[in-house]
Every structure is written in C-alpha cells, then in structure tokens.
Design a protein around this motif. Structure first.
Motif, mmCIF file in Angstrom:
data_model
loop_
_atom_site.group_PDB
_atom_site.id
_atom_site.type_symbol
_atom_site.label_atom_id
_atom_site.label_comp_id
_atom_site.label_asym_id
_atom_site.label_seq_id
_atom_site.Cartn_x
_atom_site.Cartn_y
_atom_site.Cartn_z
ATOM 1 N N LEU A 59 9.049 36.710 54.110
ATOM 2 C CA LEU A 59 9.816 36.738 55.495
ATOM 3 C C LEU A 59 9.032 37.734 56.319
ATOM 4 O O LEU A 59 8.409 37.297 57.432
ATOM 5 N N MET A 60 8.481 38.976 56.057
ATOM 6 C CA MET A 60 7.759 39.978 56.733
ATOM 7 C C MET A 60 6.456 39.644 56.903
ATOM 8 O O MET A 60 5.933 39.616 58.001
ATOM 9 N N ARG A 61 5.587 39.277 56.168
ATOM 10 C CA ARG A 61 4.065 38.983 56.138
ATOM 11 C C ARG A 61 3.899 37.568 57.197
ATOM 12 O O ARG A 61 2.919 37.533 57.617
ATOM 13 N N ASN A 62 4.714 36.857 56.799
ATOM 14 C CA ASN A 62 4.653 35.415 57.761
ATOM 15 C C ASN A 62 5.564 35.419 59.043
ATOM 16 O O ASN A 62 5.591 34.398 59.709
ATOM 17 N N SER A 63 6.308 36.650 59.131
ATOM 18 C CA SER A 63 7.028 36.730 60.601
ATOM 19 C C SER A 63 7.990 35.486 60.736
ATOM 20 O O SER A 63 8.176 34.867 61.719
ATOM 21 N N ILE A 64 8.700 35.349 59.810
ATOM 22 C CA ILE A 64 9.571 34.356 59.571
ATOM 23 C C ILE A 64 11.057 34.664 60.306
ATOM 24 O O ILE A 64 11.540 35.822 60.224
ATOM 25 N N THR A 65 11.417 33.696 61.178
ATOM 26 C CA THR A 65 12.756 33.979 61.926
ATOM 27 C C THR A 65 13.834 33.230 61.015
ATOM 28 O O THR A 65 13.612 31.932 61.029
ATOM 29 N N VAL A 66 14.850 33.920 60.453
ATOM 30 C CA VAL A 66 16.125 33.288 59.819
ATOM 31 C C VAL A 66 17.516 33.493 60.761
ATOM 32 O O VAL A 66 17.564 34.594 60.946
ATOM 33 N N ARG A 67 18.110 32.442 61.125
ATOM 34 C CA ARG A 67 19.009 32.614 61.721
ATOM 35 C C ARG A 67 20.219 31.769 61.331
ATOM 36 O O ARG A 67 20.188 30.680 60.728
ATOM 37 N N GLY A 68 21.448 32.368 61.144
ATOM 38 C CA GLY A 68 22.694 31.565 60.936
ATOM 39 C C GLY A 68 23.393 31.054 61.879
ATOM 40 O O GLY A 68 23.230 31.774 63.262
ATOM 41 N N GLN A 69 24.046 29.872 62.018
ATOM 42 C CA GLN A 69 24.549 29.231 63.053
ATOM 43 C C GLN A 69 25.733 28.629 62.954
ATOM 44 O O GLN A 69 25.524 27.544 62.131
ATOM 45 N N VAL A 109 17.595 24.612 46.501
ATOM 46 C CA VAL A 109 17.145 23.423 47.204
ATOM 47 C C VAL A 109 16.766 24.022 48.725
ATOM 48 O O VAL A 109 15.852 23.772 49.346
ATOM 49 N N THR A 110 17.723 24.862 49.209
ATOM 50 C CA THR A 110 17.618 25.330 50.391
ATOM 51 C C THR A 110 16.420 26.141 50.498
ATOM 52 O O THR A 110 15.491 26.489 51.336
ATOM 53 N N ARG A 111 16.199 27.305 49.625
ATOM 54 C CA ARG A 111 15.184 27.922 49.485
ATOM 55 C C ARG A 111 13.588 27.222 49.623
ATOM 56 O O ARG A 111 12.652 27.795 50.221
ATOM 57 N N ALA A 112 13.690 26.189 48.632
ATOM 58 C CA ALA A 112 12.442 25.531 48.624
ATOM 59 C C ALA A 112 12.022 24.886 50.113
ATOM 60 O O ALA A 112 10.745 24.835 50.150
ATOM 61 N N ALA A 113 13.193 24.381 50.727
ATOM 62 C CA ALA A 113 12.870 23.880 52.019
ATOM 63 C C ALA A 113 12.367 24.755 52.857
ATOM 64 O O ALA A 113 11.349 24.670 53.748
ATOM 65 N N ALA A 114 13.105 26.017 53.059
ATOM 66 C CA ALA A 114 12.971 27.136 54.002
ATOM 67 C C ALA A 114 11.374 27.535 53.780
ATOM 68 O O ALA A 114 10.822 27.921 54.874
ATOM 69 N N MET A 115 11.082 27.819 52.653
ATOM 70 C CA MET A 115 9.893 28.467 52.269
ATOM 71 C C MET A 115 8.596 27.324 52.558
ATOM 72 O O MET A 115 7.377 27.851 52.384
ATOM 73 N N THR A 116 8.769 26.244 53.272
ATOM 74 C CA THR A 116 7.475 25.321 53.616
ATOM 75 C C THR A 116 7.563 25.653 55.076
ATOM 76 O O THR A 116 6.353 25.120 55.489
ATOM 77 N N VAL A 117 8.010 26.362 55.773
ATOM 78 C CA VAL A 117 7.676 26.829 57.056
ATOM 79 C C VAL A 117 6.535 27.218 57.430
ATOM 80 O O VAL A 117 6.055 28.443 56.814
ATOM 81 N N ARG A 118 5.860 27.362 58.453
ATOM 82 C CA ARG A 118 4.543 27.888 58.718
ATOM 83 C C ARG A 118 4.807 29.217 59.125
ATOM 84 O O ARG A 118 6.042 29.896 59.324
ATOM 85 N N GLU A 119 3.838 30.038 59.334
ATOM 86 C CA GLU A 119 3.819 31.407 59.814
ATOM 87 C C GLU A 119 4.310 31.635 61.231
ATOM 88 O O GLU A 119 4.071 30.704 61.980
ATOM 89 N N TYR A 120 5.357 32.371 61.572
ATOM 90 C CA TYR A 120 6.263 32.291 62.502
ATOM 91 C C TYR A 120 6.826 31.195 62.781
ATOM 92 O O TYR A 120 7.656 30.913 63.805
ATOM 93 N N GLY A 121 7.547 30.615 61.712
ATOM 94 C CA GLY A 121 8.377 29.580 61.568
ATOM 95 C C GLY A 121 9.653 29.967 61.739
ATOM 96 O O GLY A 121 9.921 31.140 61.527
ATOM 97 N N ARG A 122 10.719 28.963 61.936
ATOM 98 C CA ARG A 122 12.112 29.277 62.116
ATOM 99 C C ARG A 122 12.777 28.646 61.077
ATOM 100 O O ARG A 122 12.670 27.288 60.808
#
Length: 362
Positions: free
Chosen positions: A293-303, A258-271
């Motif tokens: 992750l690499m080709r879309n320059s995605i930022t993933v951050r744990g908080q 569920v988390t992965r499906a939601a995360a992978m909707t973000v745009r190129e350079y999305g967070r």
C-alpha cells in the motif's frame, strides 16, 4: 392500500391492507408501479444477513412510480409525474456526515435507525411516502415499461462506486464480482462511461461468456481457480497493461482472498473501491500488505451506496441507451405473488436478470 409485510424474520411476507401513508412537509406520496426484488432478498428476510430491519415492515429497495401528492416545498414536481424513488435517505441536519437509512431495507448507526423509524416502509406496496429530495423525474420513454426502469436500483450502486474511484475515459477497470447481478451492471456502466478496458474475473464460465459476447473485446474475462497467486497473474495478463482501478462487489459468501488478489493487480497510484459484502458474515480480514500500500501509493476507499447526484447521472445514461435496458431479462410478479418473486430472484441472480414486483399497474 395493499402492501407486502415482513412480520418476522424467517416468515413469508404477508400481503395485507394497511392505512394509506400520510406525507408530511418535505415528502411526497407515490403510487408504486414497479420495485426491484434483490437476488439476496431471501437472505435479508430470513435474517441471514442480520440487516437492522424492525418488523413489521414493508420492505423494498426503491421503485418507479407516479406522484400522487406533493408538499408545499416542492416547486417543480407535479402530481402524475413519473419518477424514480431513491431508497438512500439522508438526515437533513448534518451536511458533512449525514446519517443514512435505506428506506424499507437497512440503516447505519443510531441516527440511521432513527431515520428508519420515521421512513419505515419501502416499495413493496401500492403507495409509498418518500422524501422530496429522493424523487427524480424519469424520461417519457420510461412510461412504456416502468418494470424495466426499476433496474435503476441495480445500476446506481456500482455507478456510485465508479464515481467514488474517479473512473476516467480510457482507463482499465477490474470488476471483482463481475459475474454477479451488481458486478455485471458495473461492467456495463464502466463501458458507458468510457472505460478503455474492463477486466472481469469470475468462476462462472457461462456468465463470463455472456459478458464477452455482449460487450466484445473491451471486456477481458478471467476464469478464477482459487489459487491467489495464479489468479492475480492471470488477471494481470488479461489487462494487457496497467490496471488503473479495481471495484469490488463480491457478496458476503466470497473469501477475502479473492478481493485481495484482484486489488493487488492495480498499478502504482492505483485505486481500490470496496462496495461488496466480504467479511460481513465473518471470515478473514482483507489484510492488504502495508508495504504494498505504502510503496505503491495505493488509494483504498470504502463506499456505501452513492451520492445523491448519482441518481440524475444514472438516469441520463440509461435514457441514452448506455447501458441498454432492452437487453435485460425482466420477470414481473404482482403483489399477491411477492413470495414467489423473492424465490425467483434468489434463483435468477446472474448478469442482467431482473425480478420486479408490480404493486399497481396504473
């Protein structure tokens, strides 16, 4: 003083007389007027979540109270001030990566455990000893209903995630776990911060309808099916444009898909900001595809939790009426009914439901 004590995991809390806390230099003593009871408190006290609490302990996740005593290093606080007591305690000897303990609740690593031994007890008591830097004055209006203002503890966590992701006015945010207690706070706070649109996926139709009714067309709800590809497509369609940022607040029981499906909707350079409990009790890893992750320059951050200045920020937002605390459902319990409060919170963990313990009424 009287306090609710967790004597062992799996046992009911016991209300008993304890010695009054003795504050040291750098600490204040606060009379606790209200303290939130988390919807998952029963899982913590039952040992299901494996939190590093060491019984016997007075639990609690921050609270609203009045200052009884201040130390010599406090220059603006005064006895009688109405304050919010932040549970996130940081060590003072490492500004770059301070150890952290959640007073009366949890900790991180050996350094956090040392902090937890010093500031062992939380807010389920008539009095609480708090570091001076963890006390924040509240506006005069909070004195009319301290129990309602205990909701700061629920709002500040997603606020910290939105700050970490750098949410900007006009952006589209996706909140994974939007129908939960913290997720619904994230929806409200994001709108207060100027989000142009908030996408709210979930399985609970009633909770989704509540979000849509309360916030109008800026919130786009999505009923999840469990099919990862279909859910991702439906979520993307609901955004009606690029998703700039995703904030995950799902509980440990949620599948990683569920988390992965939601995360992978973000745009190129999305967070992507991860704040939930997915994987804490086992289960599959998130397994984000490396090429995506690499080709879309995605930022993933744990908080984990939030910066100290988030306390001031969330108090200002709530004082301005955005979000509107008056719209929340608050049920209060006296200290003697702490176990009833824990059970009630577990059964009422939906959007805008608050369970609050009232140790004193001064």
């Amino acid at each position: 003083m009287r306090a609710a004590v967790l004597t062992e995991f799996g046992a009911p809390l016991t209300v008993r007389e304890l010695p009054d806390p003795k504050p040291h230099t750098g600490e204040v003593l606060v009379e606790v007027l209200s303290a939130s009871v988390a919807p998952y408190a029963d899982e913590v006290f039952g040992g299901i979540r494996n939190y590093p609490l060491v019984p016997p302990v007075v639990p609690g996740i921050g609270g609203v109270g009045r200052i009884v005593h201040i130390g010599p290093d406090a220059t603006r606080l005064r006895a009688g001030d109405l304050v919010w007591c932040d549970m996130t305690v940081r060590s003072r000897d490492d500004a770059l990566t301070p150890d952290i303990a959640l007073q009366g609740w949890s900790s991180r690593g050996e350094g956090g455990a040392a902090l937890a031994r010093h500031l062992h007890d939380g807010a389920f008591a008539e009095l609480m000893r708090v570091p001076t830097e963890n006390v924040f004055p509240l506006p005069a209006q909070a004195a009319d209903d301290p129990a309602r203002w205990a909701a700061i503890g629920a709002h500040i966590i997603p606020y910290g995630g939105l700050l970490a992701g750098g949410l900007a006015a006009g952006e589209t945010l996706l909140v994974s776990g939007a129908t939960g207690n913290l997720g619904s706070c994230a929806v409200a706070i994001a709108l207060a911060m100027g989000a142009g649109r908030v996408v709210a996926p979930g399985r609970n139709r009633a909770a989704l309808d509540l979000l849509a009714d309360r916030f109008g067309p800026r919130v786009r709800t999505v009923r999840l099916t469990g099919d990862e590809a279909a859910d991702r497509a439906a979520t993307t369609a609901a955004a009606e444009g690029p998703v700039d940022m995703m904030l995950d607040l799902l509980p440990p029981s949620a599948p990683s898909s569920v988390t992965r499906a939601a995360a992978m909707t973000v745009r190129e350079y999305g967070r992507v900001v991860l704040m939930g409990g997915v994987g804490m009790l086992g289960g599959d890893d998130l397994a984000f595809p490396y090429p995506w992750l690499m080709r879309n320059s995605i930022t993933v951050r744990g908080q984990w939790m939030y910066p100290r200045e988030a306390n001031t920020g969330i108090i200002r937002l709530l004082a301005a009426g955005a979000p509107d605390l008056a719209a929340e459902r608050v049920r209060t319990f006296p200290l003697d009914e702490v176990n009833e409060a824990v059970a009630y919170a577990a059964a009422h963990g939906g959007p805008f439901d608050r369970t609050v313990l009232v140790p004193t009424s001064g």
